[in-house]
Design a protein around this motif. Structure first.
Motif, mmCIF file in Angstrom:
data_model
loop_
_atom_site.group_PDB
_atom_site.id
_atom_site.type_symbol
_atom_site.label_atom_id
_atom_site.label_comp_id
_atom_site.label_asym_id
_atom_site.label_seq_id
_atom_site.Cartn_x
_atom_site.Cartn_y
_atom_site.Cartn_z
ATOM 1 N N ARG A 100 0.841 -1.208 0.000
ATOM 2 C CA ARG A 100 0.000 0.000 0.000
ATOM 3 C C ARG A 100 0.877 1.260 0.000
ATOM 4 O O ARG A 100 0.674 2.174 -0.796
ATOM 5 N N ASP A 101 1.874 1.276 0.867
ATOM 6 C CA ASP A 101 2.764 2.431 0.963
ATOM 7 C C ASP A 101 3.597 2.600 -0.304
ATOM 8 O O ASP A 101 3.869 3.727 -0.733
ATOM 9 N N VAL A 103 2.736 1.729 -3.422
ATOM 10 C CA VAL A 103 1.879 2.287 -4.468
ATOM 11 C C VAL A 103 1.636 3.773 -4.201
ATOM 12 O O VAL A 103 1.732 4.603 -5.102
ATOM 13 N N ALA A 104 1.361 4.119 -2.956
ATOM 14 C CA ALA A 104 1.104 5.519 -2.595
ATOM 15 C C ALA A 104 2.319 6.410 -2.825
ATOM 16 O O ALA A 104 2.175 7.608 -3.083
ATOM 17 N N LEU A 119 -2.187 -6.465 -4.438
ATOM 18 C CA LEU A 119 -2.605 -5.083 -4.716
ATOM 19 C C LEU A 119 -4.056 -4.879 -4.286
ATOM 20 O O LEU A 119 -4.401 -3.859 -3.691
ATOM 21 N N ALA A 122 -4.350 -4.588 -0.601
ATOM 22 C CA ALA A 122 -3.802 -3.306 -0.149
ATOM 23 C C ALA A 122 -4.756 -2.142 -0.429
ATOM 24 O O ALA A 122 -4.497 -1.021 0.004
ATOM 25 N N VAL A 124 -5.583 -0.767 -3.409
ATOM 26 C CA VAL A 124 -5.036 0.211 -4.357
ATOM 27 C C VAL A 124 -5.479 -0.007 -5.810
ATOM 28 O O VAL A 124 -4.954 0.635 -6.709
ATOM 29 N N ARG A 128 -8.320 1.879 -11.081
ATOM 30 C CA ARG A 128 -7.124 1.602 -11.882
ATOM 31 C C ARG A 128 -7.458 0.598 -12.971
ATOM 32 O O ARG A 128 -8.365 -0.214 -12.845
ATOM 33 N N LEU A 158 1.444 1.519 -11.851
ATOM 34 C CA LEU A 158 1.173 0.080 -11.821
ATOM 35 C C LEU A 158 1.421 -0.543 -13.190
ATOM 36 O O LEU A 158 0.881 -0.079 -14.200
#
Length: 189
Positions: A100-101, A103-104, A119, A122, A124, A128, A158
């Motif tokens: 998660r972190d 991707v952020a 993913l 998480a 995210v 998308r 991604l």
């Protein structure tokens, strides 16, 4: 173009049950391009690889625990598949938080086959566009993703791919995406 990733550190997050070719071939492509790859996992020692999810296919040495890893120490993240591997990762709070972190952070995150399950866990994938192995596409759609059937799909930071059959295109795409500056993973499909 053996040096396009010189100085880049790439985390590979995997657990027991990882599909061997989905870790091995992308890692070799990244290493050949000059990246420093580090295998993160849930436990130290070695993780068991599989071939077609069913057959034991050797082991990989773990470099560090995901529980002690810091997103800031890496330029990109690779999430290989296999059905067991992401299933183990998605029930581990530290692994899910790391993804998660990552991707952020805007840094590139690449995932193949069943890897997008992590993913999804998480949180995210909503909004998308990505691809995956066919059996998890409904899960991804239910989580708010748009899923298309292409070799490689890039949506912001991604990069996703469907299966081992797409490894040549996936490896080429991740080297190119990982070579870009942080936060500039592109938006084209």
């Amino acid at each position: 173009m053996a040096n396009e990733l010189n100085g880049k550190r790439v985390a590979i997050l995997a657990a027991d049950g990882v599909e061997r070719v989905e870790l091995e071939q992308p890692r070799q492509a990244l290493d050949r391009a000059g990246a420093v790859t580090e295998l993160l996992s849930l436990h130290d020692g070695q993780i068991q690889a599989r071939n077609n999810d069913l057959d034991a296919s050797g082991t990989f040495d773990v470099d560090a625990l995901v529980s002690s890893a810091d997103v800031e120490d890496y330029d990109a993240l690779l999430l290989p598949g296999g059905t067991v591997n992401p299933d183990k990762l998605r029930v581990d709070r530290t692994a899910v938080a790391f993804v998660r972190d990552f991707v952020a952070s805007g840094k590139p995150v690449a995932s193949i086959c069943h890897g997008p399950w992590t993913l999804l866990e998480a949180g995210v994938v909503a909004g998308r566009t990505l691809t995956s192995f066919p059996s998890i596409r409904t899960d991804l759609r239910n989580a708010g993703a748009t899923v298309i059937d292409e070799e490689v799909v890039i949506d912001g930071n991604l990069i996703t791919s469907r299966s081992p059959a797409d490894l040549p295109a996936f490896c080429k795409a991740i080297v190119k995406a990982f070579a870009r500056d942080v936060g500039d993973a592109g938006g084209a499909r």
